[in-house]
Scaffold this active site. Structure first.
Site, PDB file in Angstrom:
ATOM      1  N   ASN A  87      -1.545  -3.269   2.127  1.00 21.97           N
ATOM      2  CA  ASN A  87      -2.639  -3.387   3.217  1.00 21.97           C
ATOM      3  C   ASN A  87      -4.008  -3.755   3.045  1.00 21.97           C
ATOM      4  O   ASN A  87      -4.650  -2.849   4.005  1.00 21.97           O
ATOM      5  CB  ASN A  87      -2.053  -3.149   4.920  1.00 21.97           C
ATOM      6  CG  ASN A  87      -2.606  -1.274   4.352  1.00 21.97           C
ATOM      7  OD1 ASN A  87      -2.798  -0.959   4.018  1.00 21.97           O
ATOM      8  ND2 ASN A  87      -2.277  -1.168   5.178  1.00 21.97           N
ATOM      9  N   HIS A 225       6.986   7.364   4.430  1.00 25.00           N
ATOM     10  CA  HIS A 225       6.007   8.843   5.421  1.00 25.00           C
ATOM     11  C   HIS A 225       7.312   9.535   6.290  1.00 25.00           C
ATOM     12  O   HIS A 225       7.319   8.816   7.322  1.00 25.00           O
ATOM     13  CB  HIS A 225       5.711   8.931   6.440  1.00 25.00           C
ATOM     14  CG  HIS A 225       6.018   7.272   6.385  1.00 25.00           C
ATOM     15  ND1 HIS A 225       6.133   6.124   7.021  1.00 25.00           N
ATOM     16  CD2 HIS A 225       4.348   6.097   6.588  1.00 25.00           C
ATOM     17  CE1 HIS A 225       6.082   5.227   7.277  1.00 25.00           C
ATOM     18  NE2 HIS A 225       4.771   4.778   6.685  1.00 25.00           N
ATOM     19  N   ASP A 301      -0.301   9.425   2.379  1.00 25.56           N
ATOM     20  CA  ASP A 301      -0.976   8.753   3.507  1.00 25.56           C
ATOM     21  C   ASP A 301      -1.976   8.406   3.925  1.00 25.56           C
ATOM     22  O   ASP A 301      -2.717   8.534   5.116  1.00 25.56           O
ATOM     23  CB  ASP A 301       0.176   8.413   4.848  1.00 25.56           C
ATOM     24  CG  ASP A 301       0.347   6.912   5.506  1.00 25.56           C
ATOM     25  OD1 ASP A 301      -0.246   6.326   4.630  1.00 25.56           O
ATOM     26  OD2 ASP A 301       1.111   7.096   6.259  1.00 25.56           O
TER      27      ASP A 301
END
Ligand code: DOR
Length: 426
Positions: A87, A225, A301
């Site tokens: 992203n 996650h 993350d």
């Protein structure tokens, strides 16, 4: 300690020409050679940690992090290998962008960087990216992380390709209709603060869909996650049925609850993360899932944001926690509290992510493999001070917390890429 070989011993680890040469009590034999010696007495020496989920933000968001700063923060956190999510801007949806990241990582990074390619063009969720081109250029998986793959047909096509290519599809499971407008876990704390909640069903509903698609396609499904007790139960059941699924959990979902969102001054945007911090019951189920092999790996993350990004009213602030530099200290809390044994913790950071990557040469001390080594002191206590982070992202809900367990040195590809000033060379 090397979980890949069931090894737990006191001895000397000899590295030569960038590779693990031997382990034993043979330091004296080396005395005539020009070896550099790291004194790790009282510390844990294990294979270099592997993080299969982080955000390095380059290209496009260099004010939040770069490959140079992100890999240095990773090294400080004990990681010798990191897999970066696509992203970025442009997103990692073409071979050119993969090559760009690999070349910046080779020139400016200090640890191994393995890019993850997009599932959909532009991460827009409507059209499949050129997964063939991405796999040829070297991505290790596909994901639209940050966004879910909402279109079931697209997810199915990605999993079909996964079966052929052997590369996993990592989904950020979130039914956007259910989570729409939510900023934290749905429940008592959100009600008290007057915030719209994200229900556990938003995660579990998409996870249930993905399990059915993995069953039908036999593609490799990986769940990013995992944050709820219900998700852990779904994954457990899917594994029992032999469905090709793996899963990861973050240090924050293993150690913090929704209560963290409240602070003395009202709320803390540094606790705003997606999926949100959940309840004590969820945390306990995630720890049990990790222990029992339902959840395969721990992944940070790491999601750095600038101070300005986070200095917002809660609803407007971006989701994310800067996680590299606090990961080990947070996770060692589980060991010190007797909730997880040390060997299992290390396996979840080394052997298991290496197995996810199908890299027999990583996450192990087997002789002849590349020398990636993490050295940490399990007992040293330190106070988290985001001003001292190497990451550009100072967004941690742990500022001021005391953690017990600290990374002291990291060797990646045979080079010492991080060493704490307290470690002795003699
Ligand atoms: O909290 C999050 N931050 N969750 C995500 O899925 C994306 C990430 C980011 O990129 O900031």
């Amino acid at each position: 300690m090397d979980p890949s070989q069931g090894m737990d011993m006191i001895g000397d680890l000899i590295i030569a020409e960038g590779c693990i040469a031997s382990i034993g009590h043979n330091r004296d034999a080396m005395s005539s050679e020009p070896y550099q010696v790291l004194n790790a007495e009282g510390m844990v020496v294990c294979p270099g940690f592997i993080d299969i989920h982080c955000h390095l933000r380059q290209p496009g968001f260099e004010e939040k992090e770069t490959i140079a700063t992100g890999t240095r923060a990773a090294a400080r956190g004990g990681f010798a290998t990191v897999c970066c999510m696509p992203n970025t801007n442009p997103p990692i949806d073409t071979g050119d962008t993969v090559e760009y990241i690999m070349s910046v990582a080779a020139n400016e990074g200090v640890v191994r960087v393995l890019p993850i390619g997009c599932v959909s063009k532009g991460r827009a969720g409507s059209e499949l990216a050129d997964l063939g081109e991405l796999s040829t250029s070297g991505v290790i998986a596909f994901s639209d992380d940050g966004n879910p793959v909402s279109d079931s047909s697209l997810m199915r096509q990605a999993l079909e390709f996964s079966r052929v290519s052997g590369l996993p599809v990592i989904n950020h499971c979130e039914d956007l209709n259910l989570s729409s407008g939510g900023v934290m876990n749905e429940g008592a704390v959100a009600n008290r603060l007057g915030f719209k909640g994200m229900p556990v069903a938003a995660e579990e509903r998409m996870l249930a869909r993905d399990i059915e698609l993995a069953r039908a396609t036999e593609g490799r499904l990986h769940i990013a996650h995992v944050s709820t007790a219900g998700s852990a139960a779904l994954i457990r059941h899917a594994k029992e049925e032999g469905i090709p699924i793996t899963a990861e959990v973050t240090p924050h979902h293993l150690t913090l609850t929704e209560e963290r969102v409240m602070s003395h001054s009202g709320y803390d945007t540094n606790s705003k993360v997606n999926p949100p911090l959940r309840t004590y019951r969820d945390v306990q189920a995630l720890i049990a899932g990790l222990r029992e092999g339902v959840i395969d790996a721990i992944a940070t993350d790491h999601a750095p944001h600038t101070i300005e990004d986070k200095m917002y009213e809660f609803t407007g602030a971006p989701f994310g926690i800067s996680g590299f530099e606090t990961a080990l200290g947070s996770l060692m809390g589980l060991v010190h509290r007797g909730e997880l044994d040390l060997m299992t913790l290390i396996a979840k950071l080394t052997r298991e992510p290496a197995s996810f990557l199908r890299r027999a040469d990583l996450g192990t001390f087997e002789a002849g493999t590349v020398a990636d080594v993490t050295i940490f002191d399990p007992n040293v206590e330190w106070v988290v001070d985001p001003d001292n982070f190497v990451s550009k992202g100072r967004n941690t809900p742990l500022a001021g917390s005391v953690l017990k367990g600290k990374v002291m040195a990291v060797i990646a590809g045979g080079e010492i890429v991080y060493s704490n000033s307290a470690i002795r060379f003699n």
